[in-house]
Enzyme design. Structure first.
Site, PDB file in Angstrom:
ATOM      1  N   LYS A   1       0.850  -1.205   0.000  1.00 42.58           N
ATOM      2  CA  LYS A   1       0.000   0.000   0.000  1.00 42.58           C
ATOM      3  C   LYS A   1       0.880   1.248   0.000  1.00 42.58           C
ATOM      4  O   LYS A   1       1.895   1.312   0.714  1.00 42.58           O
ATOM      5  CB  LYS A   1      -0.888  -0.025   1.249  1.00 42.58           C
ATOM      6  CG  LYS A   1      -1.912   1.110   1.337  1.00 42.58           C
ATOM      7  CD  LYS A   1      -2.825   0.888   2.558  1.00 42.58           C
ATOM      8  CE  LYS A   1      -3.901   1.968   2.657  1.00 42.58           C
ATOM      9  NZ  LYS A   1      -4.782   1.749   3.829  1.00 42.58           N
TER      10      LYS A   1
ATOM     11  N   SER B   1      -9.656   1.910   2.968  1.00 44.15           N
ATOM     12  CA  SER B   1      -8.761   2.641   2.088  1.00 44.15           C
ATOM     13  C   SER B   1      -7.747   1.742   1.375  1.00 44.15           C
ATOM     14  O   SER B   1      -7.081   2.212   0.452  1.00 44.15           O
ATOM     15  CB  SER B   1      -8.016   3.721   2.869  1.00 44.15           C
ATOM     16  OG  SER B   1      -7.274   3.140   3.911  1.00 44.15           O
TER      17      SER B   1
ATOM     18  N   SER C   1     -10.013  -0.379   7.216  1.00 46.01           N
ATOM     19  CA  SER C   1      -9.455  -0.247   5.872  1.00 46.01           C
ATOM     20  C   SER C   1      -8.709  -1.438   5.318  1.00 46.01           C
ATOM     21  O   SER C   1      -8.262  -1.383   4.174  1.00 46.01           O
ATOM     22  CB  SER C   1      -8.518   0.974   5.833  1.00 46.01           C
ATOM     23  OG  SER C   1      -9.279   2.146   5.971  1.00 46.01           O
TER      24      SER C   1
END
Lengths: 97, 505, 508
Positions: free
Chosen positions: B87, B162, B186
């Site tokens: 990420k 997210s 997330s």
């Protein structure tokens, strides 16, 4: 208690966000809704309840006063928007703190 | 490599465990594995948009290094040669780190996050950085400044957020493993809506050094994978105390891999949280959830209902604590030392340049949360908002403690609905926040939680996730239950849930 | 006309300054001081970068002290130890559980745009420091001692004097960012009357001595490792305390005194003219000895303090605090009391020594074997005169206590007399070497050898027959003039006592 457009403008200044008038209008309405929703925490009776600390509470995490290699200054300045004389060049500062 | 020991079929369809075994046995080289995944990304990522940055040269170099170590007879770690999608919130010294934001577009950090470093040391091959909601604020990846990622099950729908890019990458077989972060859900919510496994370990179980902060007391790095065992393997490699992070836990990593292999819930006490259902929950989600609970009972667990009364206040509590910490954490993006600088024409003041830059560099959700957080911390409002929220947070944590006196784990749906269409909630923050209803309590209390696929919702054929929650430091219980559910359901389905997706290209 | 620093607009003419004695006759001042001390730890507060002064810019920085995205602080154990020791030396209570807090504000020299500090949970509280001014003891209450991190340093480019106003841009060096900073805040100090400026100065002086004795900082005001903000308010006798102003940029002990004095005079002028004092931050102007308005504190900054989530609480154990307390060195006040008793001095005598900056020097000279009286005589006499002449402090003179002790010993042994000793010291100060070397090289020893002396005595008698006659007649007092002649002839090196003996022998 609704949050006014003026309050939103004040908070934006405080947090260094140059919002447009359209943004101010838009956000004021949304924030008003959000703040009303989050204000629900005030319904909870919490007299004498301590604020949350770590999930695994611990104290006194300290390190020894021993030098560790630092970053090379060229690398440090390489990502600067502007640099001069080995320093970060920043726009004029209006007032001393 | 001799031809008769080669792996047949698509290397991208292997699990991480299978990949590692193949590399260790010499059945496939790490370079072959990496190349297969880079090819896959090249073929389909234009449509999925899981990645913001792909690093083919660095990945192949890392793969070569693993192959060389193997050739030299050196011992390889349990995930050596396995590709991973990272990420874009973790700093990487050899790749940009944008956090999905214009304000950090092209920022090249001068250091690796501890997690990045540990992955590299373990021989994990970093393929690139994945897309995310800007500064981890969002539940759909639509808040990325660089466009949303798409759900591999249906490209018109969100992959969650997210960590949406990470979940999409794994669900699209672009990588067997991904690293995400969970602050309000997330990792778990994207995993659920993409039909894969996602875990939020105990807060502090792994290092936040190099994880660009959204909400410091909530941010937790964690694994995403297609199987529970894969997630456990990554969980072990990434976890452990870090002296560079004062909040990291100084205790042994719970034995999650062993628990994933054990996969047995006989006699385990499972509590269904009564507050996490009802209005706003999609019927198909509730149906699949109920079936999963019945399944757990049928394989030996003891199921009861447990009430956690303060969970009703989890959402407002979170939307006070997180934005408050974020408003402070994001202050450093002021155009002075790195990142975007706008409006410096030689006459403007530093304050003006800061304000213009932040207005241009931050998206709407980030601005909203900064303002909300500034409000909640303001003099005169602190006690009623941030201060109060921190107290309610203690009460939520105590609800968990009380519940875990009666049961070993708690369960709920991971998120109230399946993946919603891109654009549906984009300008309705309150509706977007509801996606976090079930996941937020564990972030606030800091305990461990996992999402494992438990079926497709009948109304739309989209994945549903079962959430399992365990006490802090008891992460292994998640994997016991998760693996047991996975095994039982896959037996029922005749294979992994992802097998039921149409696939991309 | 004055130009407002913040708005650049012309303000009305400032009220006249009231003469100091007049001001304190009609108004009672209340003062308070906030002192920032840079700790002399090896590394910074929250990271392992070396603490440096005067190094190449941005040469001692890392992700943590630069506040790079993803960085996290880790607390320096020695900084905590030093802070506790400062608190103990100031008679404070040491917290058993406290947290750091974030102080949020935007400023280019602040890498995170918040400062990790302490807010409502300081490490040390509620102590005191006893000082003496003009022989009068004053107890200064200490409100709190807490820890925070220092900021970077800016150079302002383009303006007239390198100051912020009128600058085109600034250049920032973050070497200083993250250096541990202890803030010592006094309680308000009322009842100082006309002595307010001196008391303020004496407090900072004593605090500096204490910090030096603890070894926690090099406390150099001129280098910025000790910084002072002075708060001043005045009110008519019996009235509630007035509004206070905060004066920054006070960079020397003398400035502390001058700043308080000026503020009292200025505020008296404002009140006399019927105005009111604005709660504001003012800046001390070294050259003029005045203060000028800075940022107005009426629109007070909202720092939005909250507990630092990246750090865990500090809970110093009772054992650790006891260990630190037991290991405290002799503090300045106790040391002064001990030396005073040892040396048999009055309070005024001690004050004279302290004011001249001679305490350490005298102590070291005594340690090298001199009597306290002799040591004081030399340091407060001849050497103080030389220091004044060259405009330096005593301690900066190029002569050591060991050298002074040697000269004093030579006088005691009779090798030198006072006049010769002064000459020897002159040559030491000029860098010619050690006292013994100088005596030998320049032949400065007292001449006691009878042979040489007799010759000089005979010459003097021959040159002054009238004086010789008087002595023969019994007026022995006149021998002094002949002794003087002998001294002159021997360039002061004759042993005067022996010369006199010889003269009286000859003429007796």
């Amino acid at each position: 208690m609704p949050i006014t457009r003026d309050e939103v403008a004040h908070l934006a200044r405080l947090s260094r966000l140059a919002l447009s008038d359209a943004e101010l209008d838009h956000f004021a309405g949304q924030l008003d809704q959000i703040i009303t929703a989050v204000a629900r925490v005030q319904e909870v009776a919490a007299e004498g309840i301590p604020p949350m600390t770590h999930a695994v509470p611990v104290v006194n995490v300290l390190r020894d006063d021993v030098e560790v290699p630092c970053l090379p200054s060229a690398l440090v300045l390489s990502q600067a928007p502007a640099a001069e004389q080995g320093r970060f060049r920043v726009p004029r500062i209006l007032a001393e703190d | 490599m001799s031809a008769d020991r080669k792996i047949c079929g698509d290397l991208t369809e292997l699990t991480a465990a299978q990949t590692a075994a193949a590399v260790a046995a010499g059945d496939a080289s790490a370079v072959e594995v990496t190349t297969a995944h880079l090819d896959k990304i090249a073929a389909i990522d234009a449509r999925v948009h899981a990645f913001l940055h792909v690093a083919p040269e660095q990945a192949l170099a890392a793969a070569r290094a693993v192959d060389e170590r193997r050739a030299a007879g050196e011992p390889l770690g349990p995930l050596a040669g396995v590709p991973l999608a990272l990420k874009d919130v973790f700093t990487t010294a050899d790749m940009p780190t944008t956090c999905g934001s214009r304000i950090l577009e092209n920022w090249q950090p001068p250091y690796d996050a501890t997690i990045t470093r540990r992955l590299r040391q373990a021989g994990v091959v970093l393929l690139g950085k994945t897309n995310m909601d800007e500064f981890a604020m969002g539940s759909s990846t639509e808040n990325s400044a660089f466009g949303p990622s798409r759900n591999p099950w249906d490209l018109t729908r969100v992959p969650g957020g997210s960590s949406g890019g990470s979940a999409a990458a794994v669900a699209a077989y672009e990588a067997p493993l991904a690293m995400g972060t969970d602050t309000g859900g997330s990792i778990r919510q994207p995993a659920a809506v993409c039909g894969i496994v996602g875990v939020k370990p105990t807060y502090g179980g792994s290092s936040r050094y190099g994880l660009v902060a959204f909400a410091s007391s909530l941010d937790t790095p964690g694994p995403l994978a297609r199987t529970v065992l894969d997630a456990a393997l990554l969980h072990e490699v990434m976890s452990g105390h870090d002296p560079c992070d004062s909040t990291s836990v100084d205790a042994p990593v719970p034995p999650v891999v062993a628990a994933a292999r054990q996969a047995d819930v006989a006699g385990l006490r499972i509590g269904v949280v009564s507050e996490l259902r009802g209005d706003g929950y999609q019927p198909g989600v509730l149906a699949r959830f109920r079936e999963a609970v019945e399944l757990l009972e049928s394989i030996g667990a003891k199921v009861t209902e447990v009430s956690c009364p303060h969970f009703r206040y989890a959402l407002p509590t979170y939307y006070l604590v997180a934005p408050s910490e974020a408003s402070s954490n994001l202050a450093r993006f002021d155009a002075m030392r790195y990142g975007l600088r706008v409006g410096d024409d030689g006459t403007r003041s530093a304050d003006e340049v800061m304000s213009l830059t932040r207005a241009a560099g931050f998206g709407a959700e980030v601005k909203r949360r900064i303002i909300l957080g500034t409000y909640a911390l303001s003099s005169g409002y602190y006690e009623a908002y941030y201060g109060k929220a921190q107290q309610v947070r203690t009460l939520i944590s105590r609800d968990f403690d009380a519940a875990f006196e009666q049961v070993d784990v708690l369960v709920s749906p991971t998120t109230p609905t399946t993946a919603f269409p891109i654009g549906e909630r984009a300008d309705d923050p309150m509706a977007m926040y509801l996606a976090d209803l079930c996941t937020i309590p564990s972030d606030l209390a800091g305990n461990a939680a996992l999402s494992v696929p438990c079926g497709l919702a009948p109304e739309d054929g989209l994945p549903v996730g079962l959430q399992v929650m365990a006490p802090a430091l008891a992460d292994d219980r998640l994997y016991r239950v998760g693996a047991a559910v996975e095994a039982a359901l896959e037996q029922r389905w005749g294979g992994p849930l992802l097998g039921q997706a149409e696939g991309i290209g | 006309m004055t130009v407002s620093a913040t708005t650049g607009s012309l303000a009305a003419a400032a009220p006249a300054l009231v003469p100091y004695d007049d001001a304190v006759a009609r108004y009672e001042p209340v003062i308070g001081l906030e002192t920032h001390v840079e700790l002399g730890t090896v590394t910074k507060m929250f990271c392992g970068c070396r603490t440096v002064f005067g190094a190449e810019p941005n040469s001692s920085v890392c992700p943590v002290c630069l506040g790079l995205p993803g960085s996290l602080p880790v607390t320096n154990r020695v900084a905590i130890e030093y802070t506790i020791r400062i608190g103990l030396a100031l008679n404070c209570d040491i917290s058993t559980w406290c947290r750091f807090a974030r102080k949020n504000y935007f400023y280019p020299d602040m890498p995170k745009d918040y400062q990790i500090s302490q807010y409502d949970e300081p490490l040390c509280t509620d102590g005191w420091l006893d000082i003496e001014v003009d022989g009068r003891p004053v107890r200064i209450g200490i409100e709190r001692v807490h820890l925070e991190e220092d900021t970077g340093k800016s150079l302002h480019v383009g303006g007239a004097t390198g100051r912020i106003h009128g600058a085109d841009y600034s250049l920032v060096d973050y070497n200083r960012a993250g250096i541990p900073l202890v803030e010592v805040v006094t309680k308000p100090v009322p009842g100082t009357g006309a002595l307010a400026p001196e008391i303020a100065r004496a407090y900072v002086t004593e605090l500096r001595e204490l910090l030096r004795a603890l070894g926690v900082s090099d406390v150099r005001m001129e280098e910025g490792s000790l910084r002072c903000d002075v708060n001043t308010s005045i009110a008519p006798a019996g009235a509630p305390w007035g509004t206070r102003t905060e004066t920054k940029n006070v960079n020397s002990l003398r400035s502390v005194e001058r700043a308080v004095r000026f503020e009292i005079q200025r505020q008296a002028g404002v009140l006399d003219a019927g105005g009111r004092i604005i709660q504001e931050t003012r800046h001390f102007q070294e050259g003029a000895g005045t203060t000028i308005a800075g940022r107005s504190k009426e629109e007070a900054q909202d720092y939005r303090y909250f507990p630092e989530p990246d750090l865990v609480p500090l809970a110093p154990s009772g054992e650790w605090v006891d260990e630190l307390r037991a290991a405290l060195p002799e503090l300045p006040a106790a040391r002064r009391a001990r030396l005073r008793a040892d040396w048999g001095l009055s309070a005024l005598g001690m004050t004279a020594l302290a004011n001249a900056g001679a305490l350490d020097l005298v102590e070291q000279t005594v340690a090298a074997g001199t009597t306290a009286a002799d040591a004081r005589k030399w340091w407060l006499g001849e050497l103080a005169r030389r220091a004044n002449e060259s405009g330096t402090e005593l301690a900066a003179l190029p002569v050591t206590p060991a050298q002074v002790a040697r000269v004093a010993a030579l006088v005691t042994a009779g090798t030198l007399n006072d006049k010769l000793a002064r000459q020897v010291l002159d040559f030491v100060l000029a860098g010619e070497g050690e006292p013994d070397e100088i005596v030998a090289a320049r032949g400065l020893a007292v001449v006691s050898d009878d042979g040489a002396l007799t010759a000089a005595v005979d010459e003097a008698i021959a040159a002054h027959p009238d004086i010789a006659a008087k002595i023969r007649d019994g007026k022995t007092a006149a021998a002094g003039a002949l002794v003087g002649a002998v001294m002159k002839a021997t360039r002061g090196q004759a042993d005067a006592g022996r010369a006199r003996e010889l003269i009286l022998d000859r003429l007796g």
